[in-house]
Every structure is written in structure tokens, then in C-alpha cells.
Motif scaffolding. Structure first.
Motif, short mmCIF file in Angstrom:
data_model
loop_
_atom_site.label_atom_id
_atom_site.label_comp_id
_atom_site.label_asym_id
_atom_site.label_seq_id
_atom_site.Cartn_x
_atom_site.Cartn_y
_atom_site.Cartn_z
N UNK A 177 -11.74 5.00 -22.61
CA UNK A 177 -12.35 3.93 -21.83
C UNK A 177 -13.57 4.55 -21.17
N UNK A 178 -14.74 3.99 -21.43
CA UNK A 178 -15.99 4.52 -20.88
C UNK A 178 -16.39 3.84 -19.58
N UNK A 179 -16.03 2.57 -19.45
CA UNK A 179 -16.42 1.79 -18.26
C UNK A 179 -15.24 0.93 -17.84
N UNK A 180 -14.88 1.00 -16.55
CA UNK A 180 -13.83 0.15 -15.99
C UNK A 180 -14.41 -0.57 -14.79
N UNK A 181 -14.52 -1.89 -14.89
CA UNK A 181 -15.11 -2.69 -13.81
C UNK A 181 -14.00 -3.49 -13.13
N UNK A 182 -13.80 -3.21 -11.84
CA UNK A 182 -12.80 -3.91 -11.04
C UNK A 182 -13.47 -5.11 -10.38
N UNK A 183 -13.35 -6.26 -11.03
CA UNK A 183 -14.02 -7.46 -10.55
C UNK A 183 -13.03 -8.52 -10.05
N UNK A 184 -11.78 -8.49 -10.49
CA UNK A 184 -10.82 -9.54 -10.14
C UNK A 184 -10.72 -9.72 -8.63
N UNK A 185 -10.71 -10.97 -8.20
CA UNK A 185 -10.65 -11.23 -6.77
C UNK A 185 -10.11 -12.61 -6.47
N UNK A 186 -9.68 -12.80 -5.23
CA UNK A 186 -9.17 -14.10 -4.80
C UNK A 186 -9.21 -14.16 -3.28
N UNK A 187 -9.22 -15.39 -2.77
CA UNK A 187 -9.19 -15.61 -1.33
C UNK A 187 -8.15 -16.69 -1.04
N UNK A 188 -6.86 -16.34 -0.99
CA UNK A 188 -5.83 -17.36 -0.74
C UNK A 188 -6.01 -18.00 0.63
N UNK A 189 -5.74 -19.31 0.75
CA UNK A 189 -6.00 -20.01 2.01
C UNK A 189 -5.06 -19.63 3.15
N UNK A 190 -3.92 -19.01 2.83
CA UNK A 190 -2.99 -18.56 3.86
C UNK A 190 -2.43 -17.20 3.44
N UNK A 191 -1.86 -16.49 4.40
CA UNK A 191 -1.36 -15.16 4.08
C UNK A 191 -0.32 -15.24 2.97
N UNK A 192 -0.56 -14.51 1.92
CA UNK A 192 0.29 -14.51 0.73
C UNK A 192 0.64 -13.08 0.38
N UNK A 193 1.84 -12.86 -0.13
CA UNK A 193 2.26 -11.52 -0.49
C UNK A 193 2.39 -11.36 -1.99
N UNK A 194 2.11 -10.17 -2.47
CA UNK A 194 2.30 -9.83 -3.88
C UNK A 194 3.78 -9.66 -4.16
N UNK A 195 4.17 -9.55 -5.43
CA UNK A 195 5.59 -9.33 -5.74
C UNK A 195 6.18 -8.10 -5.06
N UNK A 196 5.33 -7.13 -4.71
CA UNK A 196 5.80 -5.92 -4.04
C UNK A 196 5.78 -6.05 -2.51
N UNK A 197 5.38 -7.23 -2.01
CA UNK A 197 5.40 -7.46 -0.57
C UNK A 197 4.15 -7.06 0.17
N UNK A 198 3.05 -6.82 -0.54
CA UNK A 198 1.79 -6.47 0.10
C UNK A 198 0.92 -7.71 0.28
N UNK A 199 0.14 -7.73 1.35
CA UNK A 199 -0.81 -8.83 1.56
C UNK A 199 -1.70 -8.92 0.32
N UNK A 200 -1.87 -10.14 -0.21
CA UNK A 200 -2.39 -10.28 -1.57
C UNK A 200 -3.82 -9.79 -1.74
#
Length: 325
Positions: free
Chosen positions: A127-150
């Protein structure tokens, strides 16, 4: 010399005053100033492999298309592969012969990041280039499956983990965090990275997580130096994307005529991916120039705060905070 000084003065003034520099006005002025860095050479990414997260719309789509136009084989890392098929068809219409592939991954889900990384390690030899672009702005506090703020999981934890897991493929490559100018208004919240205290604000959470991305740049540059992996961050200015329409409708309504196109917002990311900029790692860029990471004294971060935030990140990802894999 006088022309160069004037060019630098105008560029800096646009940056410090924020509004004009972040709009398409700033883009149009800067690219006409003496010293604007040259475009990447056509075909400069031919034979190289790129991954772009969150690549089905907005900046991610524009980045994937820009890299493909320079000859890269581009893997679009997305949550919805059916949607990605339509996106890739559109890119191929505009970039005949584009070599594109869809990879399913939810960057905010650390378990899915581990699964996806294992799949890529089996499928790819580089892999020569890895671009971290994914993003979101949830309207209220939301947690990931691991329990972290999303937003923190999606913008900080997932990207760091994915890069760490793909280091065997990334040696000598580049990884780029697409952040936001909104981080300028926030200090690093090493004392509350999960946003458990106070009234939750979507825009504040988003900006805090983007501040976290930028503050980790020197840490990650040192950590990945032995692998010769360059890590940088870019911010796109104010771009007209579906995310802005959905998350900030009032802002979009007011600023709409001045917003950059997605391609203009993604320009520096594509340029850095192809050229490496000035070759430095751990640096922050906007409109093909290195930028300060702080505009306000109240947001400045010390080594203690940065180290504490990195310790939290490493613990959340089960990483050795000192030794890289």
C-alpha cells in the motif's frame, strides 16, 4: 524577492482570517500567487496502490477520483459496497481505465477494522497511500460497538489502528489524515476524550476529535519513522459536500455560494499523496502549504497533555505506547 514576500503575506492573511481563505475565494487567489506548487506529474501514481476511507461521496469520492486520474489502483474503503459499485462506475466514466476496488469496512468499529486489515494483508502485497477520510457528525452522543464515543473512534482510534495493522504493507508509503479547520477552536481534551462530561454538542465533538488527529501527528511520525511511513494531515477548507448539507444545514445555506467544490477541497490531499509535499512527516497542510496547528493561545497543547492523550489512544487499541509493531 518582493513578489515572494507579497505572495507569502497574502497567503498568510487568508489563513489567519479564516473565512476568505477557507472558501473558494481563497482557493482561487492562492493558486494564482507566485510560488503555487506545481501539479503532480500526469501518471505519477501509476503502479501504486491507494486506499481511501469514506470514499462514496464528497471529499472521499473526489480524492479517490483524483488518485485514479494519476494512475493509482484505488481501493475504496466503505461501509456500503453496493453504493460503492455505483460510485466506481461514475469514476470510470470520468477516468477511463481507472483501476478501482471496493473494500467493506466500518472505520468506527475497531473489530471490523481488525477484520478488514487481516483481509487486506492477505490480498495485497503493498500500500503506497492510505487516506483517512471517513467521517461523521452524529446529532447526539453515540458509542461505537467497543463503547467509545463515535467521532473519536471514527476519526482517531480507527485510523490509527488501521495504519498500525497495515504497516507491513505501508513501508515507505504515505498516510494522510483528512481533518477539519474546525479543530482550531478546540483544545485537546486529554482529560475527557470520550466526551462524558458536560452537555454534548455534535460540532464540538467533531472538532475535538479532529484536534486529536492533529495533536497525534508528531507522536505517529516518530512511531512510524522506522518503517519510513510519512504521516501528514490536511484540512479542506469549507467544501460543499453531502456531509455539510446533512450536518450543518444552516451553515450550508448561508455560505453555499462561497463553498469550494469537493475536488478543490480534496486537492491538497491528492497533491500530498502524489508528491509528498516537502517530504516532512508529522505536518499539517492546507492549500499545498504547511500550516500552524494553532491559531489561538487557549488551544495550545503541551507535551504532558499530548502524552496523556496518546496513552489513552494506545490503551483503547491495545497497543504498546512505546514500540510500534
Amino acid at each position: 524577492m518582493r513578489t515572494q514576500r507579497l505572495s507569502s503575506f497574502i497567503d498568510t492573511a487568508l489563513d489567519k482570517t479564516v473565512a476568505p481563505g477557507y472558501t473558494k475565494i481563497g482557493w482561487a487567489v492562492r493558486r494564482r500567487l507566485p510560488g503555487w506548487p506545481a501539479d503532480p506529474t500526469p501518471g505519477s501514481l501509476r503502479g501504486q496502490v491507494a486506499i481511501v476511507t469514506g470514499a462514496t461521496s464528497g471529499l472521499g469520492l473526489a480524492t479517490a477520483e483524483g488518485l485514479a486520474a494519476l494512475g493509482a489502483t484505488v481501493h475504496l474503503m466503505v461501509r456500503d459496497t453496493d453504493k460503492a459499485e455505483g460510485v466506481m462506475a461514475g469514476i470510470r466514466d470520468r477516468v477511463p481505465g481507472a483501476d478501482l476496488h471496493a473494500v467493506r469496512c466500518d472505520i468506527g468499529d475497531l473489530g471490523d477494522v481488525r477484520r478488514c486489515a487481516t483481509e487486506l494483508l492477505d490480498r495485497l502485497d503493498r500500500v503506497d497511500v492510505l487516506v483517512h477520510n471517513a467521517g461523521a457528525m452524529p446529532p447526539e452522543r453515540t458509542e461505537s460497538p467497543q463503547g467509545h464515543e463515535l467521532t473519536m473512534s471514527l476519526h482517531v482510534l480507527g485510523p490509527v489502528l488501521l495504519t498500525e495493522l497495515l504497516l507491513p504493507l505501508l513501508a515507505g508509503g504515505r498516510t494522510i489524515m483528512v481533518t477539519s479547520g474546525g479543530m482550531y477552536g478546540q483544545r485537546l481534551r486529554d482529560d475527557d476524550p470520550e466526551y462524558r462530561n458536560g452537555e454534548y454538542s455534535p460540532t464540538t465533538a467533531y472538532a475535538r476529535s479532529k484536534r486529536g488527529q492533529v495533536e497525534l501527528l508528531p507522536v505517529l511520525a516518530d512511531r512510524w519513522h522506522a518503517r519510513e511511513v510519512q504521516v501528514t494531515a490536511t484540512h479542506p477548507g469549507w467544501a460543499d459536500t453531502p456531509g455539510v448539507v446533512d450536518s450543518l444545514p444552516t451553515f450550508h445555506r448561508i455560505t453555499g455560494p462561497l463553498l469550494r467544490s469537493a475536488a478543490q477541497g480534496a486537492d491538497t490531499t491528492v497533491w500530498l499523496a502524489a508528491t509528498g509535499g516537502d517530504g516532512s512527516s508529522g505536518t499539517f497542510w492546507h492549500d499545498r502549504r504547511r500550516r500552524d496547528t494553532h491559531l489561538l493561545a487557549r488551544t495550545r497543547t503541551g507535551a504532558v497533555e499530548r502524552d496523556r492523550f496518546w496513552a489513552w489512544t494506545a490503551a483503547a487499541l491495545d497497543l504498546d505506547p512505546v514500540e510500534s509493531p
